[in-house]
Design a protein around this motif. Sequence first.
Motif, PDB file in Angstrom:
ATOM      1  N   ASP A 179      73.677 -22.118 -30.066  1.00  0.00           N
ATOM      2  CA  ASP A 179      73.066 -23.632 -29.388  1.00  0.00           C
ATOM      3  C   ASP A 179      71.292 -23.664 -29.657  1.00  0.00           C
ATOM      4  O   ASP A 179      71.549 -24.780 -29.263  1.00  0.00           O
ATOM      5  CB  ASP A 179      73.512 -23.748 -27.769  1.00  0.00           C
ATOM      6  CG  ASP A 179      74.421 -23.452 -26.538  1.00  0.00           C
ATOM      7  OD1 ASP A 179      75.874 -23.781 -28.137  1.00  0.00           O
ATOM      8  OD2 ASP A 179      74.937 -22.757 -25.770  1.00  0.00           O
ATOM      9  N   GLY A 180      70.909 -22.493 -29.648  1.00  0.00           N
ATOM     10  CA  GLY A 180      69.327 -22.819 -29.941  1.00  0.00           C
ATOM     11  C   GLY A 180      69.032 -21.511 -29.904  1.00  0.00           C
ATOM     12  O   GLY A 180      69.373 -20.690 -29.284  1.00  0.00           O
ATOM     13  N   GLU A 181      67.530 -21.661 -30.422  1.00  0.00           N
ATOM     14  CA  GLU A 181      66.291 -20.275 -30.130  1.00  0.00           C
ATOM     15  C   GLU A 181      65.400 -21.153 -29.396  1.00  0.00           C
ATOM     16  O   GLU A 181      64.599 -22.444 -29.509  1.00  0.00           O
ATOM     17  CB  GLU A 181      66.368 -19.777 -31.887  1.00  0.00           C
ATOM     18  CG  GLU A 181      67.037 -19.026 -32.692  1.00  0.00           C
ATOM     19  CD  GLU A 181      66.656 -19.337 -33.622  1.00  0.00           C
ATOM     20  OE1 GLU A 181      65.794 -19.292 -33.852  1.00  0.00           O
ATOM     21  OE2 GLU A 181      67.900 -18.736 -34.681  1.00  0.00           O
ATOM     22  N   GLU A 182      64.724 -20.134 -29.524  1.00  0.00           N
ATOM     23  CA  GLU A 182      62.917 -19.556 -28.764  1.00  0.00           C
ATOM     24  C   GLU A 182      62.101 -18.827 -29.072  1.00  0.00           C
ATOM     25  O   GLU A 182      62.834 -17.912 -28.973  1.00  0.00           O
ATOM     26  CB  GLU A 182      63.382 -19.933 -27.013  1.00  0.00           C
ATOM     27  CG  GLU A 182      62.099 -20.276 -26.047  1.00  0.00           C
ATOM     28  CD  GLU A 182      61.738 -20.351 -24.709  1.00  0.00           C
ATOM     29  OE1 GLU A 182      62.151 -21.293 -23.848  1.00  0.00           O
ATOM     30  OE2 GLU A 182      62.476 -19.726 -24.355  1.00  0.00           O
ATOM     31  N   GLN A 183      61.268 -19.047 -29.230  1.00  0.00           N
ATOM     32  CA  GLN A 183      60.491 -18.145 -29.309  1.00  0.00           C
ATOM     33  C   GLN A 183      59.025 -18.389 -29.374  1.00  0.00           C
ATOM     34  O   GLN A 183      58.568 -19.270 -29.807  1.00  0.00           O
ATOM     35  CB  GLN A 183      60.584 -17.921 -31.451  1.00  0.00           C
ATOM     36  CG  GLN A 183      61.679 -18.102 -32.581  1.00  0.00           C
ATOM     37  CD  GLN A 183      61.797 -17.663 -33.462  1.00  0.00           C
ATOM     38  OE1 GLN A 183      61.577 -19.038 -34.123  1.00  0.00           O
ATOM     39  NE2 GLN A 183      62.115 -16.998 -33.896  1.00  0.00           N
ATOM     40  N   ALA A 184      57.800 -16.464 -29.896  1.00  0.00           N
ATOM     41  CA  ALA A 184      57.091 -17.295 -28.742  1.00  0.00           C
ATOM     42  C   ALA A 184      56.189 -15.877 -29.828  1.00  0.00           C
ATOM     43  O   ALA A 184      57.590 -15.586 -29.841  1.00  0.00           O
ATOM     44  CB  ALA A 184      56.666 -16.207 -27.729  1.00  0.00           C
ATOM     45  N   VAL A 185      54.596 -16.587 -30.743  1.00  0.00           N
ATOM     46  CA  VAL A 185      54.671 -15.251 -30.861  1.00  0.00           C
ATOM     47  C   VAL A 185      53.026 -14.340 -30.750  1.00  0.00           C
ATOM     48  O   VAL A 185      52.624 -15.169 -29.874  1.00  0.00           O
ATOM     49  CB  VAL A 185      54.046 -15.824 -32.137  1.00  0.00           C
ATOM     50  CG1 VAL A 185      53.186 -14.805 -33.205  1.00  0.00           C
ATOM     51  CG2 VAL A 185      54.978 -15.856 -33.049  1.00  0.00           C
ATOM     52  N   THR A 210      58.806 -12.201 -30.469  1.00  0.00           N
ATOM     53  CA  THR A 210      60.147 -12.796 -29.774  1.00  0.00           C
ATOM     54  C   THR A 210      60.970 -13.839 -29.331  1.00  0.00           C
ATOM     55  O   THR A 210      61.203 -15.131 -29.463  1.00  0.00           O
ATOM     56  CB  THR A 210      59.487 -12.519 -27.544  1.00  0.00           C
ATOM     57  OG1 THR A 210      58.450 -11.662 -27.822  1.00  0.00           O
ATOM     58  CG2 THR A 210      60.906 -12.750 -27.398  1.00  0.00           C
ATOM     59  N   THR A 211      62.495 -13.695 -30.126  1.00  0.00           N
ATOM     60  CA  THR A 211      63.126 -14.444 -29.878  1.00  0.00           C
ATOM     61  C   THR A 211      64.795 -14.915 -28.652  1.00  0.00           C
ATOM     62  O   THR A 211      65.290 -13.875 -28.979  1.00  0.00           O
ATOM     63  CB  THR A 211      63.958 -14.446 -31.703  1.00  0.00           C
ATOM     64  OG1 THR A 211      62.768 -14.496 -32.708  1.00  0.00           O
ATOM     65  CG2 THR A 211      65.326 -15.967 -31.874  1.00  0.00           C
ATOM     66  N   ALA A 223      65.211 -10.969 -29.505  1.00  0.00           N
ATOM     67  CA  ALA A 223      64.697 -10.125 -30.831  1.00  0.00           C
ATOM     68  C   ALA A 223      63.640 -10.103 -30.229  1.00  0.00           C
ATOM     69  O   ALA A 223      62.871 -10.584 -30.166  1.00  0.00           O
ATOM     70  CB  ALA A 223      64.948 -10.540 -31.283  1.00  0.00           C
ATOM     71  N   VAL A 224      63.251  -8.736 -29.961  1.00  0.00           N
ATOM     72  CA  VAL A 224      60.982  -8.548 -30.077  1.00  0.00           C
ATOM     73  C   VAL A 224      61.168  -7.739 -31.794  1.00  0.00           C
ATOM     74  O   VAL A 224      61.418  -6.808 -32.492  1.00  0.00           O
ATOM     75  CB  VAL A 224      61.282  -7.268 -29.866  1.00  0.00           C
ATOM     76  CG1 VAL A 224      59.321  -7.264 -28.988  1.00  0.00           C
ATOM     77  CG2 VAL A 224      61.840  -8.228 -28.087  1.00  0.00           C
TER      78      VAL A 224
END
Length: 252
Positions: A179-185, A210-211, A223-224
């Motif tokens: 459905d989608g992804e959310e990522q942070a760096v 982090t995904t 995922a990290v």
Amino acid sequence: MGTTQLETAPEPKYWHLKTVLAEALDSEFAVGEILPNERELAARFGVARATLRQALEQLELEGRLQRRRGVGTTVAPPRMGVSVGSAQQGWPGASGDDWEAADSTPAVPPAAVARLLGTEADESVHIVRRSRVTGGQPVAAELLYVPTASVPGLSAVDLPAGPARARAVLRELQSLGLDGEEQAVELGSARADDAKQLDRLPGAPVLVVTTRYFAQGRTAAVAVATYRADTCRLTFGDSGDMEIRHQERRAS
């Protein structure tokens, strides 16, 4: 490599020398080329070897140089772009994925990951370990956390822990509609396990991506990924997305 007058520089000598050396790396040296030894460089620039070492250490921290035991100090390749926020979304292990699956074992994830997954604090999930290598050098390590509910078909797969089981988890995950992804760096420090896998010292600077993957109205996996900060950089395209860019630095 030319010389420069350092005595009247208003900034610390090592920092000014670092700038001069960086310019020389761009104009006079090719990727992988070995620099002259410290005695030669110190004499050429008229500085103490301690000042030279400070400049070289700073360039190494910035990813411009690599110190290789038995070889010397060499010019590092350009940093690899970290693909974050890309319009080309997909499950881990899909076609074009540059990661290598190493292992998969059931274990309880860290509390922060469990909250993202929506699992119970003591609930075991599949943890897939993956690595990424560029030019023979390890640049990233990843832990992919997959709840049992996301890969129900895996219960029929009788495989011991290892690469084969890791690939089986990835195959099952890809059967879901993404459905989608959310990522942070964020910037972090390498933990002992990550440092060993990335060939760095514990505490070395790293980029942590982090995904969060969404499917069927819930978080299907997290995922990290830990990237070496000295070999990776964030690059943005015109659309604001990040993309992988790989270029070779050439000597002028």
